[in-house]
Design a protein around this motif. Sequence first.
Motif, PDB file in Angstrom:
ATOM      1  N   LEU A 146     -19.686  12.479  24.400  1.00 42.70           N
ATOM      2  CA  LEU A 146     -20.107  13.866  24.208  1.00 42.70           C
ATOM      3  C   LEU A 146     -18.926  14.830  24.229  1.00 42.70           C
ATOM      4  O   LEU A 146     -18.932  15.845  23.522  1.00 42.70           O
ATOM      5  N   ARG A 147     -17.901  14.500  25.003  1.00 43.95           N
ATOM      6  CA  ARG A 147     -16.773  15.415  25.172  1.00 43.95           C
ATOM      7  C   ARG A 147     -15.702  15.256  24.100  1.00 43.95           C
ATOM      8  O   ARG A 147     -14.930  16.189  23.853  1.00 43.95           O
ATOM      9  N   ASP A 148     -15.615  14.088  23.471  1.00 46.89           N
ATOM     10  CA  ASP A 148     -14.478  13.812  22.595  1.00 46.89           C
ATOM     11  C   ASP A 148     -14.892  13.643  21.141  1.00 46.89           C
ATOM     12  O   ASP A 148     -14.332  12.818  20.415  1.00 46.89           O
ATOM     13  N   THR A 149     -15.840  14.453  20.689  1.00 47.69           N
ATOM     14  CA  THR A 149     -16.329  14.291  19.317  1.00 47.69           C
ATOM     15  C   THR A 149     -15.268  14.658  18.277  1.00 47.69           C
ATOM     16  O   THR A 149     -15.285  14.118  17.168  1.00 47.69           O
ATOM     17  N   THR A 150     -14.335  15.545  18.614  1.00 46.88           N
ATOM     18  CA  THR A 150     -13.322  15.946  17.639  1.00 46.88           C
ATOM     19  C   THR A 150     -12.463  14.762  17.221  1.00 46.88           C
ATOM     20  O   THR A 150     -12.278  14.490  16.030  1.00 46.88           O
ATOM     21  N   ARG A 151     -11.939  14.031  18.195  1.00 43.31           N
ATOM     22  CA  ARG A 151     -11.120  12.859  17.876  1.00 43.31           C
ATOM     23  C   ARG A 151     -11.982  11.709  17.371  1.00 43.31           C
ATOM     24  O   ARG A 151     -11.605  10.999  16.443  1.00 43.31           O
ATOM     25  N   ASP A 152     -13.158  11.528  17.973  1.00 45.21           N
ATOM     26  CA  ASP A 152     -14.025  10.416  17.573  1.00 45.21           C
ATOM     27  C   ASP A 152     -14.555  10.585  16.153  1.00 45.21           C
ATOM     28  O   ASP A 152     -14.918   9.606  15.514  1.00 45.21           O
ATOM     29  N   ARG A 153     -14.589  11.824  15.661  1.00 46.02           N
ATOM     30  CA  ARG A 153     -15.082  12.044  14.291  1.00 46.02           C
ATOM     31  C   ARG A 153     -14.200  11.326  13.278  1.00 46.02           C
ATOM     32  O   ARG A 153     -14.655  10.910  12.205  1.00 46.02           O
ATOM     33  N   THR A 173     -24.011  11.006  17.803  1.00 44.82           N
ATOM     34  CA  THR A 173     -23.848  11.737  19.066  1.00 44.82           C
ATOM     35  C   THR A 173     -24.112  13.229  18.876  1.00 44.82           C
ATOM     36  O   THR A 173     -24.805  13.867  19.679  1.00 44.82           O
ATOM     37  N   GLU A 174     -23.560  13.795  17.819  1.00 50.87           N
ATOM     38  CA  GLU A 174     -23.750  15.233  17.576  1.00 50.87           C
ATOM     39  C   GLU A 174     -25.205  15.549  17.214  1.00 50.87           C
ATOM     40  O   GLU A 174     -25.745  16.573  17.648  1.00 50.87           O
ATOM     41  N   HIS A 219     -10.435   8.649  30.735  1.00 50.15           N
ATOM     42  CA  HIS A 219     -10.251   7.806  29.551  1.00 50.15           C
ATOM     43  C   HIS A 219      -9.911   8.620  28.307  1.00 50.15           C
ATOM     44  O   HIS A 219      -9.124   8.188  27.458  1.00 50.15           O
ATOM     45  N   ARG A 220     -10.470   9.823  28.205  1.00 50.39           N
ATOM     46  CA  ARG A 220     -10.223  10.669  27.038  1.00 50.39           C
ATOM     47  C   ARG A 220      -8.735  10.973  26.881  1.00 50.39           C
ATOM     48  O   ARG A 220      -8.239  11.114  25.764  1.00 50.39           O
ATOM     49  N   ARG A 221      -8.007  11.064  28.009  1.00 52.36           N
ATOM     50  CA  ARG A 221      -6.573  11.352  27.960  1.00 52.36           C
ATOM     51  C   ARG A 221      -5.723  10.080  27.920  1.00 52.36           C
ATOM     52  O   ARG A 221      -4.590  10.099  27.443  1.00 52.36           O
ATOM     53  N   LEU A 222      -6.282   8.992  28.451  1.00 55.14           N
ATOM     54  CA  LEU A 222      -5.493   7.766  28.575  1.00 55.14           C
ATOM     55  C   LEU A 222      -5.625   6.825  27.392  1.00 55.14           C
ATOM     56  O   LEU A 222      -4.769   5.963  27.187  1.00 55.14           O
TER      57      LEU A 222
END
Length: 279
Positions: free
Chosen positions: A80-87, A97-98, A140-143
């Motif tokens: 839910l938090r990392d949709t920009t990169r996951d897109r 998810t969106e 995990h989003r940063r690592l």
Amino acid sequence: MPQTSLTHASTPTPSEPPPKGELGFRARALDGVAFSNLLPAAIAAGLSLTASHALAAANPQRWALLAASGTFVVYGLDRLRDTTRDRTTAPRRTEFTEKHARALSIAVALAALLLVATLFTAPMRVILLCVVCGTTGLLHRRLKGLAALKSIYVSAAWVAICAGIPAISGAVEPYLAWVATIFFAALTANLVASNLRDDEAQLLPGRPHSALTLARALTAAGGLAAWVAPQQLAPLGWIPLAEAVALGFFRPSEHYGHLAVDGALLAGALASLLHFASH
């Protein structure tokens, strides 16, 4: 877990056009199973139950519920938090998810309540282990762009939750090293293959075939560990075996990655449970 092409490991596979009619319904059903966070939660529960059987742990259902609810929360928040990169790396999963963000957010909140309720009377050592693994999951989003580190720390966190919690709850701890080795080999193989579907982290940058060979070698190592382990642990061999079968037919698509490569861990855990039950 995200997506990349086998021939160009750094170029994400484009999103597939949505099918129509009956095929569209089938695709939506597959999306629901693959992308709703229920699959990783089910895998965590299956591996936890398998470890509890192998270690003769008390309260196996409780630890499986803890593993499942915690996994649902961590994976749900990350997606839910990392949709920009996951897109870019997982377009189809991100679209799901969106589209269902409100329902997924409610489900994560309910899973978090279940997690807290399960932890409420847990031993302090179990709570501390969950805090450490949960913090790692939230970071995990940063690592996850740190190359091979992703495969190692995520596998270690899964082993800690699925095998470590049953072990520290008063199980047959001498077997823990064997269980952890078999789990770690299968999980790391899964994550190396997952890295072939995305551009978050590459264990062997620009060498996808080498990475796939490494993943298959890890499943072989897990199977060998199950073979030489004490006889009571032989059923655990189904887990690396199932993962090896999935990798044998590997395709760099989001559906195959989630349903086959990830689903193989669940299939292996269920086969192991049936094997334990038959002895």
